[in-house]
Design a protein around this motif. Structure first.
Motif, PDB file in Angstrom:
ATOM      1  N   UNK A 193     -21.375  39.600  27.961  1.00 54.58           N
ATOM      2  CA  UNK A 193     -21.367  38.302  27.283  1.00 54.58           C
ATOM      3  C   UNK A 193     -21.782  37.184  28.223  1.00 54.58           C
ATOM      4  N   UNK A 194     -22.465  36.200  27.683  1.00 52.57           N
ATOM      5  CA  UNK A 194     -22.875  35.048  28.473  1.00 52.57           C
ATOM      6  C   UNK A 194     -21.628  34.306  28.946  1.00 52.57           C
ATOM      7  N   UNK A 195     -21.528  34.013  30.252  1.00 53.60           N
ATOM      8  CA  UNK A 195     -20.335  33.303  30.727  1.00 53.60           C
ATOM      9  C   UNK A 195     -20.187  31.959  30.024  1.00 53.60           C
ATOM     10  N   UNK A 196     -18.969  31.652  29.643  1.00 58.67           N
ATOM     11  CA  UNK A 196     -18.719  30.387  28.966  1.00 58.67           C
ATOM     12  C   UNK A 196     -18.836  29.239  29.963  1.00 58.67           C
ATOM     13  N   UNK A 197     -19.452  28.169  29.532  1.00 58.24           N
ATOM     14  CA  UNK A 197     -19.561  26.993  30.381  1.00 58.24           C
ATOM     15  C   UNK A 197     -18.232  26.251  30.395  1.00 58.24           C
ATOM     16  N   UNK A 198     -17.884  25.727  31.538  1.00 59.52           N
ATOM     17  CA  UNK A 198     -16.671  24.927  31.666  1.00 59.52           C
ATOM     18  C   UNK A 198     -17.047  23.546  32.182  1.00 59.52           C
ATOM     19  N   UNK A 199     -16.172  22.610  31.936  1.00 57.55           N
ATOM     20  CA  UNK A 199     -16.438  21.215  32.278  1.00 57.55           C
ATOM     21  C   UNK A 199     -15.975  20.887  33.687  1.00 57.55           C
ATOM     22  N   UNK A 200     -16.773  20.044  34.355  1.00 54.59           N
ATOM     23  CA  UNK A 200     -16.415  19.598  35.688  1.00 54.59           C
ATOM     24  C   UNK A 200     -16.870  18.174  35.932  1.00 54.59           C
ATOM     25  N   UNK A 201     -16.481  17.645  37.064  1.00 53.06           N
ATOM     26  CA  UNK A 201     -16.894  16.305  37.475  1.00 53.06           C
ATOM     27  C   UNK A 201     -17.293  16.353  38.945  1.00 53.06           C
ATOM     28  N   UNK A 202     -17.989  15.303  39.397  1.00 54.67           N
ATOM     29  CA  UNK A 202     -18.098  15.073  40.834  1.00 54.67           C
ATOM     30  C   UNK A 202     -17.722  13.624  41.096  1.00 54.67           C
ATOM     31  N   UNK A 203     -17.023  13.412  42.196  1.00 53.76           N
ATOM     32  CA  UNK A 203     -16.449  12.090  42.452  1.00 53.76           C
ATOM     33  C   UNK A 203     -16.374  11.832  43.949  1.00 53.76           C
ATOM     34  N   UNK A 204     -16.134  10.578  44.290  1.00 50.66           N
ATOM     35  CA  UNK A 204     -15.960  10.157  45.678  1.00 50.66           C
ATOM     36  C   UNK A 204     -14.954   9.014  45.701  1.00 50.66           C
ATOM     37  N   UNK A 257     -22.297   8.583  33.660  1.00 47.53           N
ATOM     38  CA  UNK A 257     -21.366   7.514  33.301  1.00 47.53           C
ATOM     39  C   UNK A 257     -20.331   8.025  32.306  1.00 47.53           C
ATOM     40  N   UNK A 258     -19.888   9.238  32.557  1.00 47.98           N
ATOM     41  CA  UNK A 258     -18.951   9.862  31.640  1.00 47.98           C
ATOM     42  C   UNK A 258     -17.575   9.240  31.679  1.00 47.98           C
ATOM     43  N   UNK A 259     -16.867   9.441  30.596  1.00 49.37           N
ATOM     44  CA  UNK A 259     -15.496   8.945  30.492  1.00 49.37           C
ATOM     45  C   UNK A 259     -14.533  10.126  30.512  1.00 49.37           C
ATOM     46  N   UNK A 260     -13.569  10.058  31.428  1.00 51.80           N
ATOM     47  CA  UNK A 260     -12.576  11.125  31.556  1.00 51.80           C
ATOM     48  C   UNK A 260     -11.206  10.477  31.692  1.00 51.80           C
ATOM     49  N   UNK A 261     -10.224  10.861  30.874  1.00 51.29           N
ATOM     50  CA  UNK A 261      -8.875  10.328  31.042  1.00 51.29           C
ATOM     51  C   UNK A 261      -8.370  10.553  32.460  1.00 51.29           C
ATOM     52  N   UNK A 262      -7.756   9.509  33.040  1.00 47.63           N
ATOM     53  CA  UNK A 262      -7.253   9.603  34.401  1.00 47.63           C
ATOM     54  C   UNK A 262      -8.183   9.016  35.434  1.00 47.63           C
ATOM     55  N   UNK A 263      -9.409   8.629  35.004  1.00 49.93           N
ATOM     56  CA  UNK A 263     -10.384   8.027  35.919  1.00 49.93           C
ATOM     57  C   UNK A 263     -10.829   6.692  35.337  1.00 49.93           C
ATOM     58  N   UNK A 264     -10.720   5.653  36.123  1.00 50.06           N
ATOM     59  CA  UNK A 264     -11.160   4.327  35.681  1.00 50.06           C
ATOM     60  C   UNK A 264     -12.672   4.222  35.875  1.00 50.06           C
ATOM     61  N   UNK A 265     -13.360   3.776  34.836  1.00 49.36           N
ATOM     62  CA  UNK A 265     -14.804   3.633  34.938  1.00 49.36           C
ATOM     63  C   UNK A 265     -15.520   4.951  34.720  1.00 49.36           C
ATOM     64  N   UNK A 302     -12.091   5.458  43.086  1.00 54.84           N
ATOM     65  CA  UNK A 302     -10.750   4.923  43.318  1.00 54.84           C
ATOM     66  C   UNK A 302      -9.685   5.975  43.061  1.00 54.84           C
ATOM     67  N   UNK A 303      -8.451   5.552  42.767  1.00 58.36           N
ATOM     68  CA  UNK A 303      -7.381   6.520  42.483  1.00 58.36           C
ATOM     69  C   UNK A 303      -7.708   7.342  41.239  1.00 58.36           C
ATOM     70  N   UNK A 304      -7.331   8.606  41.261  1.00 59.61           N
ATOM     71  CA  UNK A 304      -7.557   9.492  40.123  1.00 59.61           C
ATOM     72  C   UNK A 304      -6.245  10.156  39.739  1.00 59.61           C
TER      73      UNK A 304
END
Length: 247
Positions: free
Chosen positions: A50-61, A225-233, A65-67
């Protein structure tokens, strides 16, 4: 799927009332009847993996700010690439704290290095490895970020730059025991065209929008410019597999 072929042979003899009686002849021997072979069933076709399922990720620095990492994990983020170093001396001031908090929240984490185009590749690799230390996730390879912005005004010729990048990759790969993920920013790739030269490494490809990248990729950056709960901006959003296999 089987085919059974069966052939029967029947020999008939007859004579009229006025016909003379036939002479006695030696008994004839019937032709041997062939024994049908057992039906041969070919082995079943292998079931495709089976094709591996894609999972969600982010990259940050540190720019994010605080996460709040428990909220990030609760939003379905499975992996994160965090800026660790740049050049031969810069260390992201939030890397260590972000990595520890993300791991506690159950997010797979790896560091990435922002490559300075006019600095020695081996020196940059040693700085990166020193900051990564011993806390590494074996399922998530480290990454190198190749861009034009924020580096030297006039990069070296392509052949020399590629050699320095190779020195960096060789040093990091050998130390960590896995191939480094390579991020080629589109403007960088347009200028140098290193994607084919570095195709022996998994690639992290930026293509904003809903259509996946054309070339092979292990991680796809689809939003900057994604929006993720727990990250400002805004934050970079990515898709990939863990372990990150080449697609």
């Amino acid at each position: 799927m089987t085919t059974t072929a069966c052939v029967a042979l029947l020999s008939l003899a007859g004579c009229g009332d006025d016909a003379p009686a036939p002479a006695t002849s030696a008994p004839t021997t019937s032709a041997p009847t062939s024994t049908p072979t057992a039906a041969t069933t070919p082995p079943p076709a292998p079931t495709p993996s089976p094709e591996p399922a894609l999972v969600e990720g982010i990259d940050a620095s540190h720019h994010q700010g605080p996460i709040d990492w428990p909220r990030v994990a609760g939003a379905g983020i499975r992996f994160a690439y965090l800026k660790a170093t740049e050049g031969t001396g810069f260390t992201d001031p939030r890397f260590a704290a972000h990595r520890a908090a993300a791991e506690r929240a159950g997010v797979a984490v790896a560091g990435y290095h922002y490559f300075q185009l006019c600095s020695d590749g081996t020196d940059q690799a040693e700085h990166f490895l020193a900051v990564l230390g011993a806390d590494r996730d074996p399922d998530l390879p480290p990454a190198v970020d190749l861009e034009l912005a924020g580096s030297c005004a006039e990069p070296p010729p392509a052949a020399r730059l590629l050699a320095e990048i190779r020195e960096f990759l060789t040093t990091v790969d050998e130390q960590l025991g896995m191939p480094t993920l390579v991020y080629l920013y589109p403007e960088f790739e347009e200028r140098f065209g290193f994607a084919d030269d570095l195709a022996d490494h998994p690639q992290w490809v930026r293509r904003l929008g809903d259509r996946p990248p054309v070339r092979a990729w292990a991680v796809w950056q689809y939003d900057d410019r994604g929006s993720v709960p727990g990250i400002s901006g805004g934050v970079d959003r990515n898709r990939g597999t863990i372990p990150l296999g080449k697609r």
